[in-house]
Design a protein around this motif. Structure first.
Motif, PDB file in Angstrom:
ATOM      1  N   GLU A  18      95.969   7.820 -17.941  1.00 15.63           N
ATOM      2  CA  GLU A  18      96.587   9.142 -18.074  1.00 15.63           C
ATOM      3  C   GLU A  18      97.637   9.175 -19.178  1.00 15.63           C
ATOM      4  O   GLU A  18      97.678  10.110 -19.985  1.00 15.63           O
ATOM      5  N   VAL A  19      98.493   8.148 -19.245  1.00 13.18           N
ATOM      6  CA  VAL A  19      99.507   8.163 -20.294  1.00 13.18           C
ATOM      7  C   VAL A  19      98.877   7.868 -21.651  1.00 13.18           C
ATOM      8  O   VAL A  19      99.349   8.364 -22.690  1.00 13.18           O
ATOM      9  N   TYR A  20      97.812   7.103 -21.675  1.00 12.54           N
ATOM     10  CA  TYR A  20      97.080   6.868 -22.925  1.00 12.54           C
ATOM     11  C   TYR A  20      96.559   8.194 -23.480  1.00 12.54           C
ATOM     12  O   TYR A  20      96.773   8.526 -24.651  1.00 12.54           O
ATOM     13  N   GLN A  21      95.898   8.978 -22.634  1.00 16.61           N
ATOM     14  CA  GLN A  21      95.321  10.237 -23.080  1.00 16.61           C
ATOM     15  C   GLN A  21      96.401  11.269 -23.430  1.00 16.61           C
ATOM     16  O   GLN A  21      96.287  11.979 -24.435  1.00 16.61           O
ATOM     17  N   SER A  22      97.444  11.361 -22.621  1.00 16.13           N
ATOM     18  CA  SER A  22      98.476  12.369 -22.882  1.00 16.13           C
ATOM     19  C   SER A  22      99.282  12.035 -24.132  1.00 16.13           C
ATOM     20  O   SER A  22      99.718  12.944 -24.855  1.00 16.13           O
ATOM     21  N   THR A  23      99.467  10.754 -24.411  1.00 13.23           N
ATOM     22  CA  THR A  23     100.160  10.365 -25.642  1.00 13.23           C
ATOM     23  C   THR A  23      99.330  10.742 -26.858  1.00 13.23           C
ATOM     24  O   THR A  23      99.856  11.259 -27.854  1.00 13.23           O
ATOM     25  N   LYS A  24      98.039  10.521 -26.793  1.00 15.69           N
ATOM     26  CA  LYS A  24      97.160  10.948 -27.886  1.00 15.69           C
ATOM     27  C   LYS A  24      97.210  12.466 -28.064  1.00 15.69           C
ATOM     28  O   LYS A  24      97.217  12.972 -29.192  1.00 15.69           O
ATOM     29  N   THR A  25      97.225  13.186 -26.942  1.00 16.93           N
ATOM     30  CA  THR A  25      97.312  14.649 -27.000  1.00 16.93           C
ATOM     31  C   THR A  25      98.594  15.085 -27.692  1.00 16.93           C
ATOM     32  O   THR A  25      98.581  15.968 -28.557  1.00 16.93           O
ATOM     33  N   PHE A  26      99.710  14.484 -27.303  1.00 19.07           N
ATOM     34  CA  PHE A  26     101.004  14.802 -27.909  1.00 19.07           C
ATOM     35  C   PHE A  26     100.954  14.594 -29.422  1.00 19.07           C
ATOM     36  O   PHE A  26     101.401  15.452 -30.195  1.00 19.07           O
ATOM     37  N   LEU A  27     100.394  13.491 -29.852  1.00 22.92           N
ATOM     38  CA  LEU A  27     100.316  13.203 -31.287  1.00 22.92           C
ATOM     39  C   LEU A  27      99.349  14.155 -31.990  1.00 22.92           C
ATOM     40  O   LEU A  27      99.613  14.615 -33.103  1.00 22.92           O
ATOM     41  N   LYS A  28      98.245  14.470 -31.348  1.00 19.64           N
ATOM     42  CA  LYS A  28      97.268  15.401 -31.937  1.00 19.64           C
ATOM     43  C   LYS A  28      97.870  16.784 -32.138  1.00 19.64           C
ATOM     44  O   LYS A  28      97.558  17.484 -33.117  1.00 19.64           O
ATOM     45  N   LEU A  29      98.759  17.189 -31.222  1.00 24.37           N
ATOM     46  CA  LEU A  29      99.388  18.504 -31.300  1.00 24.37           C
ATOM     47  C   LEU A  29     100.572  18.540 -32.264  1.00 24.37           C
ATOM     48  O   LEU A  29     101.216  19.580 -32.430  1.00 24.37           O
ATOM     49  N   GLY A  30     100.867  17.409 -32.882  1.00 23.11           N
ATOM     50  CA  GLY A  30     101.924  17.372 -33.886  1.00 23.11           C
ATOM     51  C   GLY A  30     103.202  16.684 -33.475  1.00 23.11           C
ATOM     52  O   GLY A  30     104.132  16.562 -34.282  1.00 23.11           O
ATOM     53  N   GLY A  31     103.300  16.243 -32.220  1.00 19.15           N
ATOM     54  CA  GLY A  31     104.478  15.507 -31.773  1.00 19.15           C
ATOM     55  C   GLY A  31     104.554  14.159 -32.466  1.00 19.15           C
ATOM     56  O   GLY A  31     103.529  13.560 -32.772  1.00 19.15           O
ATOM     57  N   ARG A  32     105.772  13.683 -32.694  1.00 23.46           N
ATOM     58  CA  ARG A  32     105.909  12.434 -33.443  1.00 23.46           C
ATOM     59  C   ARG A  32     106.907  11.442 -32.842  1.00 23.46           C
ATOM     60  O   ARG A  32     107.097  10.366 -33.406  1.00 23.46           O
ATOM     61  N   LEU A  33     107.555  11.771 -31.734  1.00 23.50           N
ATOM     62  CA  LEU A  33     108.492  10.815 -31.120  1.00 23.50           C
ATOM     63  C   LEU A  33     108.012  10.450 -29.725  1.00 23.50           C
ATOM     64  O   LEU A  33     107.818  11.319 -28.873  1.00 23.50           O
ATOM     65  N   ILE A  34     107.827   9.153 -29.502  1.00 16.14           N
ATOM     66  CA  ILE A  34     107.426   8.632 -28.195  1.00 16.14           C
ATOM     67  C   ILE A  34     108.582   7.833 -27.621  1.00 16.14           C
ATOM     68  O   ILE A  34     109.113   6.923 -28.262  1.00 16.14           O
ATOM     69  N   ASP A  35     108.993   8.167 -26.391  1.00  9.82           N
ATOM     70  CA  ASP A  35     110.087   7.467 -25.719  1.00  9.82           C
ATOM     71  C   ASP A  35     109.525   6.659 -24.555  1.00  9.82           C
ATOM     72  O   ASP A  35     108.920   7.204 -23.636  1.00  9.82           O
ATOM     73  N   THR A  36     109.734   5.338 -24.610  1.00 11.91           N
ATOM     74  CA  THR A  36     109.236   4.456 -23.559  1.00 11.91           C
ATOM     75  C   THR A  36     110.302   3.415 -23.238  1.00 11.91           C
ATOM     76  O   THR A  36     111.441   3.507 -23.688  1.00 11.91           O
ATOM     77  N   ALA A  37     109.950   2.413 -22.431  1.00  8.50           N
ATOM     78  CA  ALA A  37     110.912   1.383 -22.027  1.00  8.50           C
ATOM     79  C   ALA A  37     110.182   0.241 -21.346  1.00  8.50           C
ATOM     80  O   ALA A  37     109.072   0.422 -20.820  1.00  8.50           O
ATOM     81  N   MET A  38     110.819  -0.923 -21.332  1.00 10.42           N
ATOM     82  CA  MET A  38     110.270  -2.047 -20.579  1.00 10.42           C
ATOM     83  C   MET A  38     110.001  -1.652 -19.140  1.00 10.42           C
ATOM     84  O   MET A  38     108.957  -1.975 -18.565  1.00 10.42           O
ATOM     85  N   ALA A  39     110.962  -0.942 -18.547  1.00  5.68           N
ATOM     86  CA  ALA A  39     110.880  -0.610 -17.125  1.00  5.68           C
ATOM     87  C   ALA A  39     109.738   0.350 -16.805  1.00  5.68           C
ATOM     88  O   ALA A  39     109.312   0.435 -15.650  1.00  5.68           O
ATOM     89  N   TYR A  40     109.223   1.063 -17.796  1.00  9.93           N
ATOM     90  CA  TYR A  40     108.151   2.033 -17.539  1.00  9.93           C
ATOM     91  C   TYR A  40     106.778   1.363 -17.436  1.00  9.93           C
ATOM     92  O   TYR A  40     105.826   1.968 -16.941  1.00  9.93           O
ATOM     93  N   ARG A  41     106.672   0.174 -17.983  1.00 11.10           N
ATOM     94  CA  ARG A  41     105.445  -0.628 -17.908  1.00 11.10           C
ATOM     95  C   ARG A  41     104.223   0.101 -18.486  1.00 11.10           C
ATOM     96  O   ARG A  41     103.130   0.053 -17.924  1.00 11.10           O
ATOM     97  N   ASN A  42     104.421   0.754 -19.602  1.00 14.76           N
ATOM     98  CA  ASN A  42     103.298   1.441 -20.233  1.00 14.76           C
ATOM     99  C   ASN A  42     103.217   1.202 -21.737  1.00 14.76           C
ATOM    100  O   ASN A  42     102.575   1.957 -22.471  1.00 14.76           O
ATOM    101  N   HIS A  43     103.874   0.146 -22.205  1.00 14.58           N
ATOM    102  CA  HIS A  43     103.860  -0.154 -23.631  1.00 14.58           C
ATOM    103  C   HIS A  43     102.444  -0.334 -24.168  1.00 14.58           C
ATOM    104  O   HIS A  43     102.114   0.170 -25.255  1.00 14.58           O
ATOM    105  N   VAL A  44     101.624  -1.062 -23.451  1.00 12.86           N
ATOM    106  CA  VAL A  44     100.280  -1.381 -23.946  1.00 12.86           C
ATOM    107  C   VAL A  44      99.460  -0.107 -24.140  1.00 12.86           C
ATOM    108  O   VAL A  44      98.815   0.092 -25.179  1.00 12.86           O
ATOM    109  N   GLU A  45      99.500   0.775 -23.129  1.00 11.95           N
ATOM    110  CA  GLU A  45      98.732   2.024 -23.219  1.00 11.95           C
ATOM    111  C   GLU A  45      99.254   2.911 -24.353  1.00 11.95           C
ATOM    112  O   GLU A  45      98.459   3.526 -25.089  1.00 11.95           O
ATOM    113  N   ILE A  46     100.571   2.956 -24.517  1.00 15.06           N
ATOM    114  CA  ILE A  46     101.148   3.773 -25.584  1.00 15.06           C
ATOM    115  C   ILE A  46     100.807   3.187 -26.949  1.00 15.06           C
ATOM    116  O   ILE A  46     100.454   3.916 -27.890  1.00 15.06           O
TER     117      ILE A  46
END
Length: 274
Positions: A18-46
């Motif tokens: 889900e975060v993989y797909q939504s991050t791609k959507t954000f970038l496709k729509l023109g977004g350019r800043l991604i905020d993540t963290a060690m504690a979120y455990r989603n670095h690989v997908e992002i």
């Protein structure tokens, strides 16, 4: 640094496919800043979403955070940063933060020295903190001479006076205030059927033909705050990216929001539920 980013914390859709797909959507729509963290455990997908998006890495701003719950020393911190970069599949970060000051003064200073060194080595372009108050920031500066370039804090119209004073002080000292939980976070039901929005917010949403969420995000931008709303919905992601254009609230409207009643269920990390 873009004023509108994409938050990837604290919701069911911020993990896995889900975060993989939504991050791609954000970038496709023109977004350019991604905020993540060690504690979120989603670095690989992002990291994979960024690679697969077709957007050049140099056009994307990536913020991540060192987790004091897992990182306790200077050397731990250096290792953790290498792991963050590996997981995100990037050679550098645009902004690296200490996630909280919860370790206490001396260990936090050691983590800050680690971030200063990581910036010197080119592992990150900018460094900052998250959930720090003024005194905690001043401790870091006294010990290192290095001022954080950003502080990511819970900030919305109903934040405590101390947080609002902090944001004002940060602006005076060229520290960017990044607002999280701008829409109440996952504990608050902000769907259209929810009656928790203050009337003042709903009236303005109707006046400007936008959503209540867009009103609150616009409040943040007009107060010189960067925002990182998160959502798994393409519609909401698109709405969030549109807030920097189309309407501008008057000062009396901004004050009417700030003077309205705080929605129930909103969260302050230092005070608990509102």
């Amino acid at each position: 640094m873009p004023a509108i980013g994409y938050g990837t914390c604290c919701r069911k859709s911020a993990k896995g496919e889900e975060v993989y797909q939504s991050t791609k959507t954000f970038l496709k729509l023109g977004g350019r800043l991604i905020d993540t963290a060690m504690a979120y455990r989603n670095h690989v997908e992002i990291g994979k979403a960024i690679k697969d998006s077709g957007v050049k890495r140099s056009d994307i701003w990536i913020t991540s955070k060192v987790a004091p719950g897992k990182v306790h020393t200077y050397s731990d911190c250096l290792i953790a940063i290498d792991e963050i970069l590996q997981e995100l599949d990037t050679s550098y970060l645009d902004l690296l933060l200490i996630h909280t000051p919860k370790l206490g003064r001396e260990p936090t200073i050691q983590l800050w020295k680690c971030l200063v060194e990581s910036k010197r080595r080119g592992r990150t372009k900018a460094i900052g903190v998250s959930n720090f108050n003024r005194g905690e920031i001043e401790d870091l500066v006294r010990e290192t001479g290095e001022m954080p370039e950003a502080n990511e804090i819970q900030m919305h119209p109903w934040s405590s006076p101390s947080w609002k004073e902090l944001a004002k002080w940060q602006k005076e000292n060229a520290i960017v205030t990044i607002a999280y939980t701008s829409l109440g976070g996952s504990r608050f039901d902000s769907t259209e059927s929810n009656s928790g929005w203050p009337q003042e917010v709903s009236v303005l949403a109707k006046k400007y033909d936008v959503t209540e969420a867009q009103i609150l995000l616009k409040w943040a931008l007009q107060n010189d705050l960067a925002v990182i709303p998160g959502s798994g919905s393409k519609t909401h992601i698109k709405e969030n990216l549109l807030i920097d254009a189309g309407f501008h609230m008057a000062m009396d409207e901004i004050l009417s929001i700030e003077n309205s009643k705080v929605p129930s269920g909103w969260w302050d990390p230092r005070r608990g539920h509102q």
